[in-house]
Scaffold this motif. Structure first.
Motif, PDB file in Angstrom:
ATOM      1  N   GLN A 278       3.334   0.143  -0.566  1.00 25.08           N
ATOM      2  CA  GLN A 278       4.480  -0.726  -0.794  1.00 25.08           C
ATOM      3  C   GLN A 278       4.166  -2.174  -0.409  1.00 25.08           C
ATOM      4  OE1 GLN A 278       7.509   1.211   1.523  1.00 25.08           O
ATOM      5  NE2 GLN A 278       8.009   2.703  -0.086  1.00 25.08           N
ATOM      6  N   LEU A 279       3.417  -2.336   0.671  1.00 19.98           N
ATOM      7  CA  LEU A 279       3.028  -3.676   1.108  1.00 19.98           C
ATOM      8  C   LEU A 279       2.137  -4.350   0.065  1.00 19.98           C
ATOM      9  CD1 LEU A 279       3.062  -5.762   3.423  1.00 19.98           C
ATOM     10  CD2 LEU A 279       1.034  -4.639   4.354  1.00 19.98           C
ATOM     11  N   LEU A 280       1.191  -3.593  -0.511  1.00 17.99           N
ATOM     12  CA  LEU A 280       0.323  -4.152  -1.534  1.00 17.99           C
ATOM     13  C   LEU A 280       1.110  -4.537  -2.789  1.00 17.99           C
ATOM     14  CD1 LEU A 280      -2.797  -1.789  -1.265  1.00 17.99           C
ATOM     15  CD2 LEU A 280      -2.614  -4.161  -0.499  1.00 17.99           C
ATOM     16  N   HIS A 281       2.131  -3.743  -3.116  1.00 18.58           N
ATOM     17  CA  HIS A 281       2.961  -4.053  -4.277  1.00 18.58           C
ATOM     18  C   HIS A 281       3.709  -5.382  -4.090  1.00 18.58           C
ATOM     19  CE1 HIS A 281       2.901  -1.021  -7.442  1.00 18.58           C
ATOM     20  NE2 HIS A 281       2.650  -0.102  -6.514  1.00 18.58           N
ATOM     21  N   ARG A 282       3.981  -5.743  -2.860  1.00 17.43           N
ATOM     22  CA  ARG A 282       4.708  -6.993  -2.604  1.00 17.43           C
ATOM     23  C   ARG A 282       3.779  -8.201  -2.499  1.00 17.43           C
ATOM     24  NH1 ARG A 282       7.644  -3.468   0.962  1.00 17.43           N
ATOM     25  NH2 ARG A 282       6.443  -4.229   2.754  1.00 17.43           N
ATOM     26  N   ASP A 283       2.486  -7.951  -2.546  1.00 18.26           N
ATOM     27  CA  ASP A 283       1.519  -9.042  -2.382  1.00 18.26           C
ATOM     28  C   ASP A 283       1.357  -9.795  -3.708  1.00 18.26           C
ATOM     29  OD1 ASP A 283      -0.741 -10.669  -2.059  1.00 18.26           O
ATOM     30  OD2 ASP A 283      -1.662  -9.260  -0.649  1.00 18.26           O
ATOM     31  N   PRO A 284       1.727 -11.073  -3.774  1.00 18.46           N
ATOM     32  CA  PRO A 284       1.637 -11.833  -5.034  1.00 18.46           C
ATOM     33  C   PRO A 284       0.216 -11.935  -5.571  1.00 18.46           C
ATOM     34  CG  PRO A 284       2.921 -13.019  -3.391  1.00 18.46           C
ATOM     35  CD  PRO A 284       2.287 -11.870  -2.686  1.00 18.46           C
ATOM     36  N   SER A 285      -0.769 -11.966  -4.690  1.00 15.97           N
ATOM     37  CA  SER A 285      -2.148 -12.099  -5.149  1.00 15.97           C
ATOM     38  C   SER A 285      -2.598 -10.886  -5.962  1.00 15.97           C
ATOM     39  CB  SER A 285      -3.084 -12.292  -3.949  1.00 15.97           C
ATOM     40  OG  SER A 285      -3.046 -11.160  -3.090  1.00 15.97           O
ATOM     41  N   LEU A 286      -1.896  -9.778  -5.827  1.00 15.79           N
ATOM     42  CA  LEU A 286      -2.176  -8.598  -6.647  1.00 15.79           C
ATOM     43  C   LEU A 286      -1.226  -8.509  -7.834  1.00 15.79           C
ATOM     44  CD1 LEU A 286      -2.855  -5.854  -3.929  1.00 15.79           C
ATOM     45  CD2 LEU A 286      -4.526  -6.898  -5.447  1.00 15.79           C
ATOM     46  N   ARG A 287       0.056  -8.770  -7.596  1.00 18.14           N
ATOM     47  CA  ARG A 287       1.070  -8.593  -8.640  1.00 18.14           C
ATOM     48  C   ARG A 287       0.940  -9.594  -9.775  1.00 18.14           C
ATOM     49  NH1 ARG A 287       5.812  -9.803  -7.725  1.00 18.14           N
ATOM     50  NH2 ARG A 287       5.672 -10.815  -5.688  1.00 18.14           N
ATOM     51  N   LEU A 288       0.401 -10.779  -9.519  1.00 19.45           N
ATOM     52  CA  LEU A 288       0.466 -11.872 -10.488  1.00 19.45           C
ATOM     53  C   LEU A 288      -0.845 -12.096 -11.245  1.00 19.45           C
ATOM     54  CD1 LEU A 288       2.574 -14.421  -8.397  1.00 19.45           C
ATOM     55  CD2 LEU A 288       3.347 -12.704 -10.049  1.00 19.45           C
ATOM     56  N   ASN A 289      -1.715 -11.097 -11.281  1.00 13.46           N
ATOM     57  CA  ASN A 289      -2.907 -11.211 -12.116  1.00 13.46           C
ATOM     58  C   ASN A 289      -3.270  -9.833 -12.664  1.00 13.46           C
ATOM     59  OD1 ASN A 289      -5.332 -10.010 -10.420  1.00 13.46           O
ATOM     60  ND2 ASN A 289      -4.089 -11.223  -8.992  1.00 13.46           N
ATOM     61  N   ASP A 290      -3.977  -9.824 -13.796  1.00 14.78           N
ATOM     62  CA  ASP A 290      -4.268  -8.567 -14.491  1.00 14.78           C
ATOM     63  C   ASP A 290      -5.098  -7.612 -13.642  1.00 14.78           C
ATOM     64  OD1 ASP A 290      -2.896  -9.408 -16.690  1.00 14.78           O
ATOM     65  OD2 ASP A 290      -4.659 -10.163 -17.766  1.00 14.78           O
ATOM     66  N   ALA A 291      -6.113  -8.136 -12.968  1.00 13.85           N
ATOM     67  CA  ALA A 291      -6.970  -7.270 -12.155  1.00 13.85           C
ATOM     68  C   ALA A 291      -6.174  -6.610 -11.035  1.00 13.85           C
ATOM     69  CB  ALA A 291      -8.131  -8.081 -11.572  1.00 13.85           C
ATOM     70  N   GLY A 292      -5.320  -7.393 -10.377  1.00 19.06           N
ATOM     71  CA  GLY A 292      -4.505  -6.842  -9.295  1.00 19.06           C
ATOM     72  C   GLY A 292      -3.543  -5.784  -9.783  1.00 19.06           C
ATOM     73  N   ARG A 293      -2.909  -6.043 -10.941  1.00 20.05           N
ATOM     74  CA  ARG A 293      -1.965  -5.055 -11.483  1.00 20.05           C
ATOM     75  C   ARG A 293      -2.680  -3.769 -11.879  1.00 20.05           C
ATOM     76  NH1 ARG A 293       0.535  -9.827 -13.607  1.00 20.05           N
ATOM     77  NH2 ARG A 293      -0.743  -9.700 -15.500  1.00 20.05           N
ATOM     78  N   SER A 294      -3.906  -3.886 -12.378  1.00 17.10           N
ATOM     79  CA  SER A 294      -4.682  -2.683 -12.723  1.00 17.10           C
ATOM     80  C   SER A 294      -4.971  -1.849 -11.486  1.00 17.10           C
ATOM     81  CB  SER A 294      -5.999  -3.079 -13.401  1.00 17.10           C
ATOM     82  OG  SER A 294      -5.763  -3.729 -14.628  1.00 17.10           O
ATOM     83  N   VAL A 295      -5.306  -2.520 -10.385  1.00 18.31           N
ATOM     84  CA  VAL A 295      -5.563  -1.811  -9.125  1.00 18.31           C
ATOM     85  C   VAL A 295      -4.294  -1.110  -8.640  1.00 18.31           C
ATOM     86  CG1 VAL A 295      -6.136  -2.107  -6.687  1.00 18.31           C
ATOM     87  CG2 VAL A 295      -7.474  -3.289  -8.425  1.00 18.31           C
ATOM     88  N   LEU A 296      -3.167  -1.797  -8.734  1.00 22.01           N
ATOM     89  CA  LEU A 296      -1.903  -1.200  -8.286  1.00 22.01           C
ATOM     90  C   LEU A 296      -1.547   0.017  -9.129  1.00 22.01           C
ATOM     91  CD1 LEU A 296       0.226  -4.398  -7.556  1.00 22.01           C
ATOM     92  CD2 LEU A 296      -0.779  -2.816  -5.893  1.00 22.01           C
ATOM     93  N   ARG A 297      -1.769  -0.062 -10.443  1.00 20.72           N
ATOM     94  CA  ARG A 297      -1.479   1.102 -11.299  1.00 20.72           C
ATOM     95  C   ARG A 297      -2.387   2.281 -10.928  1.00 20.72           C
ATOM     96  NH1 ARG A 297      -0.692  -2.925 -15.381  1.00 20.72           N
ATOM     97  NH2 ARG A 297      -2.891  -2.783 -16.008  1.00 20.72           N
ATOM     98  N   LEU A 298      -3.643   1.983 -10.627  1.00 18.17           N
ATOM     99  CA  LEU A 298      -4.567   3.036 -10.206  1.00 18.17           C
ATOM    100  C   LEU A 298      -4.099   3.678  -8.903  1.00 18.17           C
ATOM    101  CD1 LEU A 298      -7.275   4.550 -10.501  1.00 18.17           C
ATOM    102  CD2 LEU A 298      -8.368   2.649  -9.314  1.00 18.17           C
ATOM    103  N   LEU A 299      -3.649   2.859  -7.962  1.00 20.68           N
ATOM    104  CA  LEU A 299      -3.168   3.388  -6.685  1.00 20.68           C
ATOM    105  C   LEU A 299      -1.884   4.188  -6.871  1.00 20.68           C
ATOM    106  CD1 LEU A 299      -3.862   0.284  -4.410  1.00 20.68           C
ATOM    107  CD2 LEU A 299      -5.116   2.443  -4.439  1.00 20.68           C
TER     108      LEU A 299
END
Length: 315
Positions: free
Chosen positions: A244-265
């Motif tokens: 949940q903490l990672l989902h709130r991190d803008p550095s992950l949510r606001l770029n394609d690579a970060g969103r791909s990592v979140l979907r994998l998690l």
């Protein structure tokens, strides 16, 4: 697939108490388009699966029907008819599935309760009850054939003791090598190895309640943990908070690579929550391949964890 004359085919039986439901036959006959081919035992030309499709073709006035052939024995054909009727088409009733399980156990008393249950569309507990109603307290053989086609001993202590002996005689042998020689699973061998390393007996603790052999589960599922989990295992609640903490991190949510990592998690979290149901729902012929994939991917995750720890320690 071949086109076969209807007059060349015969019906010798069915897993159903009533071979045909006229209403279901009429419903199929009224459908537009081609129905799937029926399955026929080649040697006897009897229908294994598709009696309603055969009758529907007759109602439509057709002279031929698409057929796929089964090359095995008549007995195996009857078992296949049960499996196919459980999986699709007009559902078998509980009474019909129970009767099918009785026939399977009579033909193959060495099969495990889970094997019989998966084929007949019942629970393993129901299959065990049916076994007791047929055989009473007698035991056919000292092994049970599992859904993966491997025979395992009814008394796991013998296999565990032999595995412990082989581990001591040849410490460099692989888990799979010892498992194959003893006739138990590599996971059980790993459990025996871990118990020896902790100075414990390779056998399951006698103080813990044991299931009946007919209801025996995999040792890792059956036996509660006898020691505290390793210190590096993160509790599930903490894993959820981290995600949940990672989902709130803008550095992950606001770029394609970060969103791909979140979907994998997210997918990994869903798998962790539903692991038991996923394992139970897999077709028997897929379990070994799935186990290899899970083992391989878990190793990749472990390598990633080690790499990320190294990066974190270097900061």
């Amino acid at each position: 697939m071949e086109s076969v004359a209807l007059r060349a085919l015969s019906i010798a039986g069915s897993p159903r108490s009533t071979i045909e439901s006229p209403d279901h036959t009429r419903a199929l006959a009224e459908l537009d388009g081609q129905l799937p081919p029926i399955l026929v035992h080649r040697d006897s030309m009897t229908v294994i699966d598709g009696i309603h499709r055969l009758r529907a073709a007759e109602l439509q006035g057709r002279t031929h029907i698409d057929v796929r052939y089964f090359e095995g024995t008549a007995a195996d054909g009857r078992l296949l008819a049960v499996a196919l009727n459980v999986a699709h088409g007009l559902p078998l009733s509980l009474e019909e599935r129970t009767t099918a399980a009785q026939r399977i156990l009579t033909l193959h008393p060495e099969w495990s309760d889970r094997s019989v249950a998966s084929l007949a569309g019942l629970s393993p507990k129901k299959a065990a009850d049916i076994r007791r109603s047929i055989f009473g307290g007698t035991v056919a053989g000292d092994k049970r054939m599992g859904r993966d086609g491997r025979a395992r001993p009814l008394d796991p202590s013998q296999g565990r003791a032999l595995a412990a002996f082989l581990l001591k005689e040849n410490p460099t042998a692989s888990l799979r090598q010892i498992a194959k020689e003893v006739g138990i699973s590599p996971t059980t061998v790993a459990d025996v190895r871990d118990r020896i390393a902790r100075g414990e007996s390779p056998a399951l603790p006698e103080a813990l309640p044991q299931k009946r052999s007919s209801e025996r589960r995999h040792p890792r599922r059956q036996t509660p943990a006898v020691s505290s989990p390793p210190s590096d295992i993160v509790p599930v609640t903490e894993l959820t908070e981290i995600l949940q903490l990672l989902h709130r991190d803008p550095s992950l949510r606001l770029n394609d690579a970060g969103r791909s990592v979140l979907r994998l998690l997210d997918a990994s979290a869903a798998f962790a929550r539903n692991r038991e149901s996923i394992a139970a729902s897999l077709p028997p012929h897929c379990t070994n391949a799935m186990a290899k994939l899970a083992q391989g991917y878990s190793h990749s995750w472990q390598l990633l964890a080690d790499q990320l720890r190294d990066l974190s320690d270097g900061q």
